[in-house]
Structures are given as structure tokens and as C-alpha cells.
Scaffold this motif. Structure first.
Motif, PDB file in Angstrom:
ATOM      1  N   PRO A  24       7.692  -9.276   6.547  1.00 16.84           N
ATOM      2  CA  PRO A  24       7.112  -8.258   5.568  1.00 16.84           C
ATOM      3  C   PRO A  24       6.985  -9.264   4.385  1.00 16.84           C
ATOM      4  CG  PRO A  24       9.231  -7.617   6.809  1.00 16.84           C
ATOM      5  CD  PRO A  24       9.004  -8.940   7.183  1.00 16.84           C
ATOM      6  N   CYS A  25       6.024  -8.657   3.522  1.00 11.85           N
ATOM      7  CA  CYS A  25       5.528  -9.313   2.173  1.00 11.85           C
ATOM      8  C   CYS A  25       6.703  -9.545   1.358  1.00 11.85           C
ATOM      9  CB  CYS A  25       4.590  -8.334   1.615  1.00 11.85           C
ATOM     10  SG  CYS A  25       4.064  -9.051  -0.119  1.00 11.85           S
ATOM     11  N   GLU A  26       6.776 -10.718   0.876  1.00 14.08           N
ATOM     12  CA  GLU A  26       8.022 -10.986   0.047  1.00 14.08           C
ATOM     13  C   GLU A  26       7.949 -10.258  -1.366  1.00 14.08           C
ATOM     14  OE1 GLU A  26       8.417 -15.139  -1.113  1.00 14.08           O
ATOM     15  OE2 GLU A  26       7.994 -15.914   0.732  1.00 14.08           O
ATOM     16  N   ASP A  27       6.702  -9.932  -1.770  1.00 10.82           N
ATOM     17  CA  ASP A  27       6.734  -9.189  -2.998  1.00 10.82           C
ATOM     18  C   ASP A  27       6.850  -7.618  -2.784  1.00 10.82           C
ATOM     19  OD1 ASP A  27       6.325 -11.387  -4.349  1.00 10.82           O
ATOM     20  OD2 ASP A  27       4.045 -11.023  -4.669  1.00 10.82           O
ATOM     21  N   CYS A  28       6.047  -7.019  -1.762  1.00 12.27           N
ATOM     22  CA  CYS A  28       6.203  -5.387  -2.095  1.00 12.27           C
ATOM     23  C   CYS A  28       6.702  -4.911  -0.305  1.00 12.27           C
ATOM     24  CB  CYS A  28       4.838  -4.846  -2.249  1.00 12.27           C
ATOM     25  SG  CYS A  28       3.772  -5.078  -0.573  1.00 12.27           S
ATOM     26  N   LYS A  29       7.198  -5.754   0.412  1.00 16.75           N
ATOM     27  CA  LYS A  29       7.890  -5.401   1.899  1.00 16.75           C
ATOM     28  C   LYS A  29       6.748  -4.833   2.698  1.00 16.75           C
ATOM     29  CE  LYS A  29      11.535  -7.129   0.250  1.00 16.75           C
ATOM     30  NZ  LYS A  29      11.764  -8.495   0.496  1.00 16.75           N
ATOM     31  N   SER A  30       5.576  -4.665   2.092  1.00 18.63           N
ATOM     32  CA  SER A  30       4.501  -4.384   3.314  1.00 18.63           C
ATOM     33  C   SER A  30       4.422  -4.732   4.614  1.00 18.63           C
ATOM     34  CB  SER A  30       3.132  -4.244   2.717  1.00 18.63           C
ATOM     35  OG  SER A  30       2.248  -4.062   3.400  1.00 18.63           O
ATOM     36  N   LYS A  31       4.124  -4.046   5.586  1.00 19.22           N
ATOM     37  CA  LYS A  31       4.146  -4.843   6.880  1.00 19.22           C
ATOM     38  C   LYS A  31       2.673  -5.240   7.401  1.00 19.22           C
ATOM     39  CE  LYS A  31       8.869  -3.134   8.102  1.00 19.22           C
ATOM     40  NZ  LYS A  31       9.588  -2.212   8.731  1.00 19.22           N
ATOM     41  N   GLU A  91      -3.127 -12.095   4.126  1.00 18.83           N
ATOM     42  CA  GLU A  91      -3.290 -11.171   2.680  1.00 18.83           C
ATOM     43  C   GLU A  91      -2.808  -9.966   2.773  1.00 18.83           C
ATOM     44  OE1 GLU A  91      -7.049 -10.394   1.295  1.00 18.83           O
ATOM     45  OE2 GLU A  91      -6.336  -9.322  -0.335  1.00 18.83           O
ATOM     46  N   CYS A  92      -1.585  -9.673   2.033  1.00 17.81           N
ATOM     47  CA  CYS A  92      -0.864  -8.220   2.014  1.00 17.81           C
ATOM     48  C   CYS A  92      -1.757  -7.307   1.986  1.00 17.81           C
ATOM     49  CB  CYS A  92       0.190  -8.383   1.070  1.00 17.81           C
ATOM     50  SG  CYS A  92       1.014  -6.752   1.035  1.00 17.81           S
ATOM     51  N   ALA A  93      -1.852  -6.300   2.801  1.00 17.36           N
ATOM     52  CA  ALA A  93      -2.799  -5.266   2.594  1.00 17.36           C
ATOM     53  C   ALA A  93      -2.537  -4.161   1.521  1.00 17.36           C
ATOM     54  CB  ALA A  93      -2.809  -4.069   4.021  1.00 17.36           C
ATOM     55  N   GLU A  94      -1.174  -4.294   0.859  1.00 14.75           N
ATOM     56  CA  GLU A  94      -0.836  -3.379  -0.190  1.00 14.75           C
ATOM     57  C   GLU A  94      -1.125  -4.173  -1.523  1.00 14.75           C
ATOM     58  OE1 GLU A  94      -0.013  -0.285   0.206  1.00 14.75           O
ATOM     59  OE2 GLU A  94      -0.314  -0.620   2.484  1.00 14.75           O
ATOM     60  N   CYS A  95      -0.405  -5.422  -1.843  1.00  9.49           N
ATOM     61  CA  CYS A  95      -0.361  -5.881  -3.015  1.00  9.49           C
ATOM     62  C   CYS A  95      -1.272  -7.298  -3.161  1.00  9.49           C
ATOM     63  CB  CYS A  95       0.895  -6.387  -3.408  1.00  9.49           C
ATOM     64  SG  CYS A  95       1.637  -7.687  -2.616  1.00  9.49           S
ATOM     65  N   GLY A  96      -1.932  -7.673  -2.203  1.00 10.30           N
ATOM     66  CA  GLY A  96      -2.840  -8.531  -2.035  1.00 10.30           C
ATOM     67  C   GLY A  96      -2.399 -10.158  -2.090  1.00 10.30           C
TER      68      GLY A  96
HETATM   69 ZN    ZN Z   1       2.660  -7.313  -0.605  1.00 10.68          ZN
END
Ligand code: ZN
Length: 164
Positions: free
Chosen positions: A145-152, A127-132
Motif C-alpha cells: 500500500p502507498c507509504e503516504d496515504c495507504k491507498s491500494k 503512481e498512487c491513484a489517490e495521492c500521486g
Molecule cells: Zn498515496
């Protein structure tokens, strides 16, 4: 295939062989076996000792995190499991016979439940820590990195959460 992923698979295969030869093992024996596999593989490899140490740490983390998860995932959705022949299935069966404290495999390793891109994960829902955003990983994978928000940064949940 990235070197690290290939090394991880070699590691798991070698460890599985050792486990099958020795039968039931205690958590301490399993931990020693992981050390033996690491020494064996790094002796004949162009990867450095540090890189093998990292792979061994991924295996330890995965073993302690997933064993119950794997078992549940398998029981709930056998058709989805491409991992039936893998070490995880074998370990799930093995541990029915022995009450092992699997989390102790981690020893002093830092593990705050946060996963980062570039790390390797064998099975689980991230689960992405930024956008879920949630992504189910059914095979050993180097985290992107997250496909949506690029969070790592990610949290890991049981793979069986993906069924809901
Ligand atoms: Zn994300």
C-alpha cells in the motif's frame, strides 16, 4: 523471500532457459512456452495450480507491458540496470529480430492498467491513484500500500519516467 516472489523468479528463469534453447520464437510460441513452464513448475511444487496460474499471469502481464520499457530504460541508463542478465534484456534483443505483437500475450486477461497492492510487478514506476506518489520498482516486487496515504490502487508508468 515471499513464496510468490520466489515462484515468479523461478518462472522467469525457467522460461529464459526455454527461450535460449529455442532461439527466435513467435508470440504464439512464446505463449505456449509460458504454458509449458507453468505445467513444468507446478508438477513439482507445493504451490497450487491456481497459484501458478496467477504467477503465469503476472509474467504475461509484465512481458507485454515492459518489453519496450525495459529496452528504453536500458538504453537511457545502463548503469542503473541491475537487470542486464535477466530475461528482459534478452527479450529486448530477441524482439529486434522479430516484430511480435507482445500485447497479445495477455489474451483474455483483465488488465485495465490498474495495479493493486498484493500483486507482483517486475519493473516499472507506480503512481498512487489517490495521492500521486511515485515509486520506481527495479526488481520484482510485491506491491505494498502507498507509504503516504495507504491507498491500494496504482497506475503503472514506464520505468524510464523515473529519469525525469
Ligand atoms: Zn498515496
Amino acid at each position: 523471500m515471499p513464496k510468490r516472489l520466489k515462484a515468479y523468479q523461478e518462472f522467469v528463469e525457467d522460461l529464459e532457459k526455454r527461450l535460449q534453447e529455442s532461439g527466435e520464437v513467435s508470440q504464439e510460441e512464446l505463449s505456449k512456452m509460458i504454458d509449458t513452464t507453468q505445467e513444468y513448475l507446478q508438477a513439482a511444487s507445493d504451490l497450487s495450480k491456481d497459484e501458478w496460474q496467477l504467477i503465469a499471469n503476472y509474467v504475461r502481464r509484465d512481458l507485454s507491458d515492459w518489453r519496450n520499457d525495459y529496452k528504453r530504460a536500458y538504453e537511457e541508463s545502463p548503469s542503473k540496470m541491475a537487470l542486464k542478465e535477466s530475461i528482459w534484456y534478452w527479450l529486448a534483443k530477441l524482439s529486434d529480430q522479430s516484430q511480435l505483437e507482445w500485447h497479445e500475450l495477455l489474451g483474455d486477461l483483465q488488465h485495465q492498467g490498474v495495479y493493486h497492492s498484493g500483486e507482483l510487478l517486475g519493473l516499472g514506476t507506480l503512481e498512487c491513484a489517490e495521492c500521486g506518489r511515485k515509486t520506481a520498482l527495479w526488481h520484482p516486487t510485491i506491491i505494498e500500500p502507498c507509504e503516504d496515504c495507504k491507498s491500494k490502487r496504482f497506475y503503472r508508468h514506464p520505468i524510464s519516467d523515473s529519469f525525469e
